[in-house]
Design a protein around this motif. Sequence first.
Motif, short mmCIF file in Angstrom:
data_model
loop_
_atom_site.label_atom_id
_atom_site.label_comp_id
_atom_site.label_asym_id
_atom_site.label_seq_id
_atom_site.Cartn_x
_atom_site.Cartn_y
_atom_site.Cartn_z
N TYR A 1 -13.37 -3.50 0.17
CA TYR A 1 -13.76 -2.10 0.13
C TYR A 1 -15.28 -2.00 0.08
N SER A 2 -15.90 -2.77 -0.79
CA SER A 2 -17.37 -2.75 -0.92
C SER A 2 -18.04 -3.19 0.38
N VAL B 1 -1.25 4.00 9.82
CA VAL B 1 -2.53 3.53 10.36
C VAL B 1 -3.71 4.07 9.56
N ARG B 2 -3.46 4.44 8.32
CA ARG B 2 -4.53 5.01 7.49
C ARG B 2 -5.67 4.00 7.35
N PRO B 3 -6.89 4.51 7.17
CA PRO B 3 -8.05 3.62 7.05
C PRO B 3 -7.95 2.66 5.86
N PHE B 4 -8.66 1.54 5.95
CA PHE B 4 -8.64 0.56 4.87
C PHE B 4 -9.10 1.20 3.56
N GLN B 5 -10.05 2.10 3.63
CA GLN B 5 -10.51 2.77 2.41
C GLN B 5 -9.33 3.40 1.68
N LYS C 1 -6.56 -11.89 -8.20
CA LYS C 1 -7.08 -12.29 -6.89
C LYS C 1 -6.89 -11.17 -5.86
N GLU C 2 -5.69 -10.58 -5.80
CA GLU C 2 -5.44 -9.49 -4.85
C GLU C 2 -6.37 -8.30 -5.11
N ILE C 3 -6.52 -7.96 -6.38
CA ILE C 3 -7.37 -6.83 -6.76
C ILE C 3 -8.82 -7.11 -6.37
N SER C 4 -9.30 -8.31 -6.69
CA SER C 4 -10.68 -8.67 -6.36
C SER C 4 -10.93 -8.64 -4.86
#
Length: 139
Positions: A134-135, A85-89, A125-128
């Motif tokens: 994140y941003s 359940v770690r944060p999205f960051q 695409k996944e990276i972007s």
Amino acid sequence: MCFYRKGLHFQCQGCGSCCTGFSGFVWLKKNEIAKIADYLKLEEKIFLENYTFPVFGRISLKEIVPSYSCIFFDEPEKKCRIYPVRPFQCQSFPFWPGNLASLDDWHKLKSMCPGIDQGKLYSEKEISELSQNYSQDLA
């Protein structure tokens, strides 16, 4: 031209380098607070009091000084105690804008993170998407 047009390989090696060694903030959203508290079987209020602190009008996980380890990084085991359940960051690492600014920045990260250039090939695409999400999380 985007240096990761053909994608980038990354596979977490479980070393914990991204969880310790430098000071920073791990921002939490309301839904993440609820998920982590539930995972730890704690009331949200207790979770917030013991594991987070307010800063810049937001909530961040605490870190352990002087190692600057995330409060959930288990030093002896070298793993995250809340990994599911770690944060999205945390989930979006290493695909943060600063790490993707240039090929040099990506290669510099490799000296800290042995998962760089290993394992799964992430598409452009996944990276972007990870980087943009994140941003947006930080906005």
